[in-house]
Design a protein around this motif. Sequence first.
Motif, short mmCIF file in Angstrom:
data_model
loop_
_atom_site.label_atom_id
_atom_site.label_comp_id
_atom_site.label_asym_id
_atom_site.label_seq_id
_atom_site.Cartn_x
_atom_site.Cartn_y
_atom_site.Cartn_z
N TYR A 103 -17.88 33.84 -27.25
CA TYR A 103 -18.10 32.51 -27.86
C TYR A 103 -19.59 32.32 -28.10
O TYR A 103 -20.40 32.67 -27.25
N THR B 202 -16.17 27.59 -30.32
CA THR B 202 -17.19 27.60 -29.27
C THR B 202 -16.55 27.16 -27.96
O THR B 202 -15.48 26.56 -27.94
N ALA B 203 -17.21 27.48 -26.85
CA ALA B 203 -16.67 27.20 -25.52
C ALA B 203 -17.56 26.20 -24.78
O ALA B 203 -18.78 26.33 -24.80
N PRO B 204 -16.96 25.21 -24.11
CA PRO B 204 -17.74 24.26 -23.32
C PRO B 204 -18.10 24.85 -21.96
O PRO B 204 -17.49 25.84 -21.51
N LEU B 205 -19.07 24.25 -21.31
CA LEU B 205 -19.48 24.71 -19.98
C LEU B 205 -18.30 24.67 -19.00
O LEU B 205 -18.17 25.56 -18.14
N SER B 206 -17.43 23.68 -19.11
CA SER B 206 -16.29 23.58 -18.19
C SER B 206 -15.39 24.81 -18.27
O SER B 206 -14.82 25.24 -17.26
N TYR C 195 -16.41 27.88 -18.89
CA TYR C 195 -17.08 28.95 -18.15
C TYR C 195 -17.03 28.70 -16.64
O TYR C 195 -16.96 29.65 -15.86
N ARG D 128 -25.42 21.01 -32.11
CA ARG D 128 -24.97 21.46 -30.79
C ARG D 128 -25.29 22.95 -30.60
O ARG D 128 -24.83 23.79 -31.37
N PRO E 98 -24.74 26.42 -28.77
CA PRO E 98 -23.68 27.05 -27.99
C PRO E 98 -24.08 27.23 -26.53
O PRO E 98 -25.26 27.40 -26.20
N VAL E 99 -23.10 27.19 -25.65
CA VAL E 99 -23.32 27.31 -24.21
C VAL E 99 -23.26 28.78 -23.81
O VAL E 99 -22.41 29.54 -24.27
N SER F 74 -17.52 25.56 -35.68
CA SER F 74 -18.55 24.90 -34.88
C SER F 74 -19.65 25.87 -34.47
O SER F 74 -20.67 25.46 -33.92
#
Length: 402
Positions: A187, A195-199, A201, A229, A231-232, A333
């Motif tokens: 991601y 894309t991936a959120p911190l939660s 991971y 935004r 990416p994380v 995104s």
Amino acid sequence: MKSTDPAQYRSAFHIQPADVMTQLPTQFFATLVQKVNREISAGHDVINLGQGNPDTPTPPHVVQALQEAAANPVYHKYSPFTGYGFLKEAIARRYFEDYGVSLDPETEVAILFGGKTGLVQLPQILLNPGDLCLVPDPGYPDYWSGVALAKAEMSFMPLRKDHAFLPDYAGIAESVRRRAKLMFLNYPNNPTSATAPLSFYEDTVKFAAENGIVVASDFAYGAIGFDGRRPVSFLQAPGAKEVGIEFYTLSKTYNMAGWRVGFALGNREVVSMINQLQDHIYVSLFGGIQAAAAEALTASQECVRELVQRYESRRDAFFAGLAEIGWEAEKPSGSFFSWLPVPQGHTSASFADLLLERAKVAVAPGIGFGGHGEGYVRVGLLTSEDRLREAARRIGGLGLFA
């Protein structure tokens, strides 16, 4: 004097490849390139949106740094086998500034001959024949190559729209969890552009720790996030370095695909093993390229901001064109790809062939990225806004979305 005719040996002498050579997956994109080249050779104006090769040049200050470094006789000798400390320090500094992640340059950073090298080598480092690796589906096909070279096995993690194209760990069978030793994530995602959120991971670290699975986060598109935004990074999650590593590359961030500069970052045991294997294969990157890569990482990042804005403008132009022809899809995104559903009555492959044959627009069929890629095509935002608008117009002319 008796002469020898080499032809007499041709029928008797046969080179037998190792078994692993016959087990490697077919290079999907090689077939796509051949189809596109046939159309171009026939004189057609093909808008090629099917590949992931950046279309703009490396920033001038990075090129200048290489030109100057190439003249430095210090770099004409073998480089240190794990690479120059200044380059590892540069990537550690970039990660701290961009993601707030602290890395020890000497023990938590390995320099790679491009990110792909590390992705393919990692299964050979961690997996024995018969071991199991979790891979995303759809996903980057070269994950499969590394697993095949290790003579290991794969279990696919479906990426579905109704789950935001993230793997559902709760849906992985207990028997698979027990066997798995390695897991690939990617991601911003190729091909889905999710894309991936911190939660996510944080959940990944917990899942990996509970099941003894090493996480390999492929962060090749880590600099490319839209709508303000960033990416994380996987390494931002607490405990990430204890269970895995992240692969980063300069190919996409700085348009340095041909320079072959990448990094493995995080778990020091895995980093050490990567360095150990590379010591048997390479003698590190040319020092001049390392100096230029350090310049890219430590100089002003305005070129990166401009690049991301360029991709975002292209995205918006392309999706405006899609809206005009009635092709409904979600805007990406992150990454420089778009993941678009095919119209009813078509498979991803038949639709891609139709676009190439009748609209002279090349896209990548989703099936090439795994079974769960069926029903989609991947489109690269790797040409000008005008050409992207033209691609949408050509596709609209087929009347498939009326």
